[in-house]
Design a protein around this motif. Structure first.
Motif, PDB file in Angstrom:
ATOM      1  N   GLU A 129      75.579   7.869  62.784  1.00 37.86           N
ATOM      2  CA  GLU A 129      76.432   7.578  63.928  1.00 37.86           C
ATOM      3  C   GLU A 129      77.769   8.241  63.675  1.00 37.86           C
ATOM      4  OE1 GLU A 129      76.727   3.794  65.888  1.00 37.86           O
ATOM      5  OE2 GLU A 129      75.035   3.046  64.699  1.00 37.86           O
ATOM      6  N   GLY A 131      81.676   9.729  65.387  1.00 34.49           N
ATOM      7  CA  GLY A 131      82.687   9.836  66.427  1.00 34.49           C
ATOM      8  C   GLY A 131      82.977  11.310  66.598  1.00 34.49           C
ATOM      9  N   ALA A 137      80.204  16.533  71.909  1.00 35.63           N
ATOM     10  CA  ALA A 137      79.136  15.517  71.928  1.00 35.63           C
ATOM     11  C   ALA A 137      77.741  16.127  72.002  1.00 35.63           C
ATOM     12  CB  ALA A 137      79.365  14.534  73.071  1.00 35.63           C
ATOM     13  N   TRP A 141      74.749  15.879  69.169  1.00 37.98           N
ATOM     14  CA  TRP A 141      73.395  15.398  69.446  1.00 37.98           C
ATOM     15  C   TRP A 141      72.382  16.431  68.966  1.00 37.98           C
ATOM     16  CZ3 TRP A 141      72.207  10.625  70.235  1.00 37.98           C
ATOM     17  CH2 TRP A 141      73.062   9.773  70.957  1.00 37.98           C
ATOM     18  N   ASP A 147      73.683   8.576  66.903  1.00 40.00           N
ATOM     19  CA  ASP A 147      74.481   8.162  68.064  1.00 40.00           C
ATOM     20  C   ASP A 147      75.807   8.893  67.989  1.00 40.00           C
ATOM     21  OD1 ASP A 147      75.205   6.917  70.392  1.00 40.00           O
ATOM     22  OD2 ASP A 147      75.194   4.889  69.586  1.00 40.00           O
ATOM     23  N   VAL A 148      76.356   9.220  69.145  1.00 52.23           N
ATOM     24  CA  VAL A 148      77.631   9.928  69.217  1.00 52.23           C
ATOM     25  C   VAL A 148      78.602   9.082  70.026  1.00 52.23           C
ATOM     26  CG1 VAL A 148      78.815  12.003  70.009  1.00 52.23           C
ATOM     27  CG2 VAL A 148      76.514  12.194  69.052  1.00 52.23           C
ATOM     28  N   HIS A 149      79.706   8.727  69.418  1.00 49.84           N
ATOM     29  CA  HIS A 149      80.760   7.937  70.056  1.00 49.84           C
ATOM     30  C   HIS A 149      81.892   8.895  70.411  1.00 49.84           C
ATOM     31  CE1 HIS A 149      78.689   4.253  68.781  1.00 49.84           C
ATOM     32  NE2 HIS A 149      78.411   4.949  67.684  1.00 49.84           N
ATOM     33  N   GLU A 152      85.991   8.864  69.909  1.00 56.02           N
ATOM     34  CA  GLU A 152      86.313   7.715  69.062  1.00 56.02           C
ATOM     35  C   GLU A 152      86.354   8.082  67.585  1.00 56.02           C
ATOM     36  OE1 GLU A 152      84.035   4.128  69.696  1.00 56.02           O
ATOM     37  OE2 GLU A 152      83.547   4.752  71.740  1.00 56.02           O
ATOM     38  N   TRP A 154      84.909   6.882  64.125  1.00 56.63           N
ATOM     39  CA  TRP A 154      83.719   6.106  63.801  1.00 56.63           C
ATOM     40  C   TRP A 154      83.408   6.207  62.320  1.00 56.63           C
ATOM     41  CZ3 TRP A 154      81.717   2.838  67.193  1.00 56.63           C
ATOM     42  CH2 TRP A 154      80.557   2.171  66.825  1.00 56.63           C
ATOM     43  N   ASP A 156      80.442   5.403  59.486  1.00 57.25           N
ATOM     44  CA  ASP A 156      79.042   5.111  59.214  1.00 57.25           C
ATOM     45  C   ASP A 156      78.880   5.201  57.697  1.00 57.25           C
ATOM     46  OD1 ASP A 156      76.300   5.089  58.789  1.00 57.25           O
ATOM     47  OD2 ASP A 156      75.836   6.583  60.314  1.00 57.25           O
TER      48      ASP A 156
END
Length: 195
Positions: A129, A131, A137, A141, A147-149, A152, A154, A156
């Protein structure tokens, strides 16, 4: 910086070194924030810029910088910081950088902006995950991020990812907390006026 100079840099700090891969087109803002946090927490020489060559590079803003040490001459780092910049995509395709990042994949790492592309090209975002910058984005991916925030900061596990620019400070503070402790990182944040 020779092997002995790099080792003496570690001895000067009395502790661990954070490696910061640099490249032509690196963001001097993000690089500067990362170096400053390391210096506040670990002292002079706590961060070492690294590249495949000691030849001077030109940063995104036109400043000229010379990396401290070659990948092969770097003492074992305690953590990594990966600043972004318009040259990140080209740098991310460097086989030597990919090998370096893969060999240190378990270290505490902070990446900002397009610096995430360095991890992505090395195959280190798979299932993570992250940010980061909203404009990256789709690319993140594509590198298999779990997951891409977008937009933000982030964290992990041992990886902290942020949008480019001033949010790079969060990546640097994450690494500082892992290497020098939460109290040192909080003190650096206070000294920088972010708390």
């Amino acid at each position: 910086m020779s092997d002995s100079e790099a080792q003496s840099a570690e001895q000067e700090t009395g502790g661990p070194i954070v490696a910061i891969p640099v490249y032509a087109g690196v963001s001097e803002l993000e690089l500067g924030l990362m170096v400053t946090v390391c210096r506040l927490c670990g002292g002079e020489g706590a961060s070492v810029t690294v590249n495949r060559s000691r030849a001077s590079i030109v940063t995104a803003g036109g400043l000229v910088s010379t990396p401290h040490v070659l990948y092969a001459a770097l003492p074992e780092p305690a953590a990594l910081l990966l600043p972004g910049g318009p040259g990140a995509l080209k740098a991310a395709r460097d086989p030597l950088l990919k090998t370096f990042l893969s060999a240190h994949a378990t270290l505490p790492t902070g990446a900002s902006g397009s610096g995430l592309l360095l991890l992505g090209e090395a195959g280190l975002l798979s299932g993570r995950e992250v940010g980061g910058s909203a404009d990256l984005a789709d690319t993140l991916w594509g590198h298999g991020a779990g997951d891409v925030h977008a937009g933000e900061v982030w964290t992990d596990a041992n990886l902290c990812t942020t949008p480019g620019g001033f949010p790079a400070l969060h990546a640097a503070l994450h690494v500082a907390a892992a290497v020098w402790g939460a109290e040192a990182a909080a003190d650096a944040a206070r000294r920088l006026g972010t708390l």
